[in-house]
Design a protein around this motif. Structure first.
Motif, PDB file in Angstrom:
ATOM      1  N   PRO A  62       0.787  -1.247   0.000  1.00  0.00           N
ATOM      2  CA  PRO A  62       0.000   0.000   0.000  1.00  0.00           C
ATOM      3  C   PRO A  62       0.814   1.290   0.000  1.00  0.00           C
ATOM      4  O   PRO A  62       0.240   2.366   0.019  1.00  0.00           O
ATOM      5  N   ASP A  63       2.160   1.197  -0.034  1.00  0.00           N
ATOM      6  CA  ASP A  63       2.957   2.420   0.118  1.00  0.00           C
ATOM      7  C   ASP A  63       3.044   3.260  -1.155  1.00  0.00           C
ATOM      8  O   ASP A  63       3.517   4.393  -1.133  1.00  0.00           O
ATOM      9  N   ARG A  64       2.574   2.704  -2.274  1.00  0.00           N
ATOM     10  CA  ARG A  64       2.534   3.428  -3.552  1.00  0.00           C
ATOM     11  C   ARG A  64       3.920   3.831  -4.052  1.00  0.00           C
ATOM     12  O   ARG A  64       4.065   4.788  -4.808  1.00  0.00           O
ATOM     13  N   GLN A  65       4.943   3.094  -3.678  1.00  0.00           N
ATOM     14  CA  GLN A  65       6.277   3.353  -4.209  1.00  0.00           C
ATOM     15  C   GLN A  65       6.368   2.794  -5.627  1.00  0.00           C
ATOM     16  O   GLN A  65       5.855   1.721  -5.922  1.00  0.00           O
ATOM     17  N   LEU A  66       7.044   3.555  -6.497  1.00  0.00           N
ATOM     18  CA  LEU A  66       7.142   3.160  -7.897  1.00  0.00           C
ATOM     19  C   LEU A  66       7.829   1.808  -8.047  1.00  0.00           C
ATOM     20  O   LEU A  66       8.867   1.545  -7.440  1.00  0.00           O
ATOM     21  N   ARG A  67       7.235   0.946  -8.888  1.00  0.00           N
ATOM     22  CA  ARG A  67       7.817  -0.370  -9.170  1.00  0.00           C
ATOM     23  C   ARG A  67       8.156  -0.527 -10.649  1.00  0.00           C
ATOM     24  O   ARG A  67       8.896  -1.414 -11.036  1.00  0.00           O
ATOM     25  N   GLY A  68       7.637   0.357 -11.484  1.00  0.00           N
ATOM     26  CA  GLY A  68       7.945   0.316 -12.915  1.00  0.00           C
ATOM     27  C   GLY A  68       7.044   1.275 -13.664  1.00  0.00           C
ATOM     28  O   GLY A  68       5.874   1.429 -13.313  1.00  0.00           O
ATOM     29  N   CYS A  69       7.592   1.924 -14.678  1.00  0.00           N
ATOM     30  CA  CYS A  69       6.787   2.849 -15.483  1.00  0.00           C
ATOM     31  C   CYS A  69       7.458   3.040 -16.838  1.00  0.00           C
ATOM     32  O   CYS A  69       8.567   3.571 -16.922  1.00  0.00           O
ATOM     33  N   ILE A  70       6.774   2.611 -17.879  1.00  0.00           N
ATOM     34  CA  ILE A  70       7.286   2.767 -19.244  1.00  0.00           C
ATOM     35  C   ILE A  70       6.092   2.975 -20.175  1.00  0.00           C
ATOM     36  O   ILE A  70       4.989   2.480 -19.918  1.00  0.00           O
ATOM     37  N   GLY A  71       6.316   3.702 -21.242  1.00  0.00           N
ATOM     38  CA  GLY A  71       5.250   3.899 -22.210  1.00  0.00           C
ATOM     39  C   GLY A  71       5.755   4.581 -23.457  1.00  0.00           C
ATOM     40  O   GLY A  71       6.965   4.645 -23.718  1.00  0.00           O
ATOM     41  N   TYR A  72       4.819   5.120 -24.198  1.00  0.00           N
ATOM     42  CA  TYR A  72       5.101   5.774 -25.463  1.00  0.00           C
ATOM     43  C   TYR A  72       4.663   7.230 -25.398  1.00  0.00           C
ATOM     44  O   TYR A  72       3.462   7.508 -25.283  1.00  0.00           O
ATOM     45  N   PRO A  73       5.608   8.191 -25.473  1.00  0.00           N
ATOM     46  CA  PRO A  73       5.217   9.603 -25.443  1.00  0.00           C
ATOM     47  C   PRO A  73       4.371  10.003 -26.645  1.00  0.00           C
ATOM     48  O   PRO A  73       3.459  10.816 -26.521  1.00  0.00           O
ATOM     49  N   LEU A  74       4.682   9.431 -27.790  1.00  0.00           N
ATOM     50  CA  LEU A  74       4.006   9.815 -29.026  1.00  0.00           C
ATOM     51  C   LEU A  74       3.078   8.699 -29.492  1.00  0.00           C
ATOM     52  O   LEU A  74       3.185   7.552 -29.062  1.00  0.00           O
ATOM     53  N   ALA A  75       2.181   9.055 -30.374  1.00  0.00           N
ATOM     54  CA  ALA A  75       1.157   8.114 -30.828  1.00  0.00           C
ATOM     55  C   ALA A  75       1.714   7.213 -31.926  1.00  0.00           C
ATOM     56  O   ALA A  75       1.448   7.406 -33.109  1.00  0.00           O
ATOM     57  N   TYR A  76       2.481   6.205 -31.537  1.00  0.00           N
ATOM     58  CA  TYR A  76       3.105   5.313 -32.506  1.00  0.00           C
ATOM     59  C   TYR A  76       2.173   4.209 -32.984  1.00  0.00           C
ATOM     60  O   TYR A  76       2.286   3.730 -34.107  1.00  0.00           O
ATOM     61  N   GLU A  77       1.288   3.748 -32.116  1.00  0.00           N
ATOM     62  CA  GLU A  77       0.462   2.598 -32.458  1.00  0.00           C
ATOM     63  C   GLU A  77      -0.900   2.730 -31.794  1.00  0.00           C
ATOM     64  O   GLU A  77      -1.092   3.573 -30.915  1.00  0.00           O
ATOM     65  N   PRO A  78      -1.868   1.901 -32.202  1.00  0.00           N
ATOM     66  CA  PRO A  78      -3.187   1.966 -31.576  1.00  0.00           C
ATOM     67  C   PRO A  78      -3.095   1.809 -30.062  1.00  0.00           C
ATOM     68  O   PRO A  78      -2.250   1.059 -29.550  1.00  0.00           O
ATOM     69  N   LEU A  79      -3.968   2.506 -29.363  1.00  0.00           N
ATOM     70  CA  LEU A  79      -3.943   2.502 -27.902  1.00  0.00           C
ATOM     71  C   LEU A  79      -4.009   1.094 -27.336  1.00  0.00           C
ATOM     72  O   LEU A  79      -3.313   0.771 -26.364  1.00  0.00           O
TER      73      LEU A  79
END
Length: 203
Positions: A53-70
């Motif tokens: 429950p501490d909400r500490q980050l465990r991972g975060c990755i994504g795409y800044p730009l619209a490269y592919e369908p959501l």
């Protein structure tokens, strides 16, 4: 493109399912047979995993730009957040029931005007930031400066740092800055109820 809570819940469930599927089958899950047509639109998206429950980050990755369908971006971002974030060891099966999943769907990027101070063109609590400077780039989601208590100048400095650049890169005319907004959906508890998170409520 504003998503409904039902659509946001679908994406969060999909992100978790993609991770579960990879654990079981060691391959990327196929697209669902049925899903809302709006998910075929190309959009930037990030998937975040936070320890509960501490909400500490465990991972975060994504795409800044619209490269592919959501729909595809959520699946690939979920797998990358779980297994390919260089800041963390890959997620293991025991941890999956101890993290909450968050999906942030990005608006199109708006380039900031380099002839005006950038801090006058952005607003903490509304905007995310994306900087590109040569081969370097960095992005901070709209919720990040609120969580850290930054003002606009500190936000600019820290997105520079995220890109591996000097904190003052926002004074460098060769760097290009963009702002964007994000719609955020998250689990309240691991595999629990999904809510839309309003950034202003993050303290």
């Amino acid at each position: 493109m504003d998503l409904s809570l039902k659509e946001g819940e679908f994406l969060v469930r999909l992100a978790r399912e993609a991770i579960e599927y990879f654990f079981k089958n060691k391959e990327i899950m196929p697209l669902p047979e049925e899903y809302p047509e709006i998910f075929n639109q190309k959009r930037g998206v990030f998937v975040t995993l936070n320890n509960y429950p501490d909400r500490q980050l465990r991972g975060c990755i994504g795409y800044p730009l619209a490269y592919e369908p959501l729909i595809k971006g959520v699946i690939s971002s979920a797998l990358s957040a779980a297994f390919a974030d260089p800041r963390f060891e890959p997620l293991n099966t025991v941890e999956l029931d101890k993290v909450v999943v968050e999906v942030t769907v990005l608006s199109p990027m708006i380039q900031l005007d380099s002839s005006r101070p950038y801090e006058e063109q952005i607003k903490v609590g509304r905007d995310g930031l994306y900087v590109v400077c040569g081969a370097a780039s960095g992005l901070l989601l709209p919720q990040v400066p609120v969580e850290w208590g930054w003002d606009e100048v500190a936000f600019l400095a820290n997105v520079c740092h995220k890109a591996g650049l000097p904190y003052t890169c926002y004074e460098d005319s060769t760097c290009t800055f963009y702002r964007f907004s994000g719609q955020i959906f998250e689990e309240e508890t691991p595999n629990g109820r999904v809510v839309e998170k309003k950034i202003e409520e993050v303290l």
